[in-house]
Design a protein around this motif. Structure first.
Motif, PDB file in Angstrom:
ATOM      1  N   VAL A  77       0.975  -1.162   0.030  1.00 21.50           N
ATOM      2  CA  VAL A  77      -0.083  -0.063   0.019  1.00 21.50           C
ATOM      3  C   VAL A  77       0.920   1.308   0.071  1.00 21.50           C
ATOM      4  O   VAL A  77       0.430   2.135  -0.422  1.00 21.50           O
ATOM      5  CB  VAL A  77      -0.961  -0.021   1.290  1.00 21.50           C
ATOM      6  N   ILE A  78       2.003   1.073   0.322  1.00 19.77           N
ATOM      7  CA  ILE A  78       2.857   2.268   0.362  1.00 19.77           C
ATOM      8  C   ILE A  78       4.228   2.062  -0.316  1.00 19.77           C
ATOM      9  O   ILE A  78       5.072   2.913  -0.239  1.00 19.77           O
ATOM     10  CB  ILE A  78       3.578   2.823   1.801  1.00 19.77           C
ATOM     11  N   ASN A  79       4.165   1.167  -1.056  1.00 20.94           N
ATOM     12  CA  ASN A  79       5.639   0.763  -1.999  1.00 20.94           C
ATOM     13  C   ASN A  79       5.269   1.556  -3.426  1.00 20.94           C
ATOM     14  O   ASN A  79       4.713   1.184  -4.485  1.00 20.94           O
ATOM     15  CB  ASN A  79       5.634  -0.755  -2.045  1.00 20.94           C
ATOM     16  N   SER A  80       6.025   2.696  -3.297  1.00 20.44           N
ATOM     17  CA  SER A  80       5.776   3.536  -4.641  1.00 20.44           C
ATOM     18  C   SER A  80       6.394   2.788  -5.824  1.00 20.44           C
ATOM     19  O   SER A  80       5.818   3.345  -7.033  1.00 20.44           O
ATOM     20  CB  SER A  80       6.528   4.802  -4.503  1.00 20.44           C
ATOM     21  N   SER A  81       7.332   1.933  -5.932  1.00 20.81           N
ATOM     22  CA  SER A  81       7.757   1.351  -6.970  1.00 20.81           C
ATOM     23  C   SER A  81       6.821   0.275  -7.728  1.00 20.81           C
ATOM     24  O   SER A  81       6.938   0.030  -8.963  1.00 20.81           O
ATOM     25  CB  SER A  81       9.030   0.319  -6.608  1.00 20.81           C
ATOM     26  N   ASP A  82       5.838   0.043  -6.952  1.00 22.66           N
ATOM     27  CA  ASP A  82       4.610  -0.710  -7.651  1.00 22.66           C
ATOM     28  C   ASP A  82       4.236   0.106  -8.846  1.00 22.66           C
ATOM     29  O   ASP A  82       3.448  -0.580  -9.818  1.00 22.66           O
ATOM     30  CB  ASP A  82       3.339  -1.049  -6.537  1.00 22.66           C
TER      31      ASP A  82
END
Length: 150
Positions: free
Chosen positions: A102-107
């Motif tokens: 939910v906070i992994n910006s690389s996704d």
């Protein structure tokens, strides 16, 4: 904080047998690059600017657990070259931490994101400092619940 190194390439020649194995291979590549940057900093007498281990974030909990362990339980077939992660962690040069999706910006670069609110949250996380993003996320009590509904 800024980008010091960037790499992109096609898929590996070998096929990973599990998502954990794929994450271990990717994390190993990250750690190799991390060491390269640390060695360049040492050559430029900048290593004293880097105190303590460098944090590496991974969204696969099994990979994070594996990197901290010294056993091969569960993935005995893994190439021994991937053990560099463990060596670097044991030497205190890096720490591997879990980062929730939910906070992994690389996704935003690697996964299809169908939920508009989740996409905007990840996009915005790249536009603000980490501290401010965590504050925003903390105040957005519905962030995790909203993400799981979509």
């Amino acid at each position: 904080m800024s980008v010091l190194s960037f790499d992109t390439h096609g898929q590996w020649q070998s096929t990973a047998l599990s998502s954990c194995e794929a994450e271990i291979v990717a994390t190993n590549e990250c750690v190799e690059e991390l060491l390269s940057v640390r060695y360049r900093a040492a050559d430029l007498d900048l290593l004293e600017e880097v105190s303590g281990p460098t944090a590496v974030y991974n969204d696969n909990q099994a990979c994070v657990n594996w990197s901290a362990s010294l056993t091969t339980k569960g993935i005995k077939h893994l190439n021994l070259n991937e053990n560099m992660i463990r060596e670097v962690v044991q030497d205190g040069l890096a720490t591997i931490h879990h980062i929730p999706g939910v906070i992994n910006s690389s996704d935003i670069f690697t996964k299809e994101i169908k939920c508009g609110a989740h996409f905007r949250r990840l996009r915005d996380s790249m536009m603000v400092s980490r501290a401010n993003f965590l504050k925003i996320l903390k105040y957005d009590h519905n962030a995790v619940a909203e993400h799981h509904e979509h």
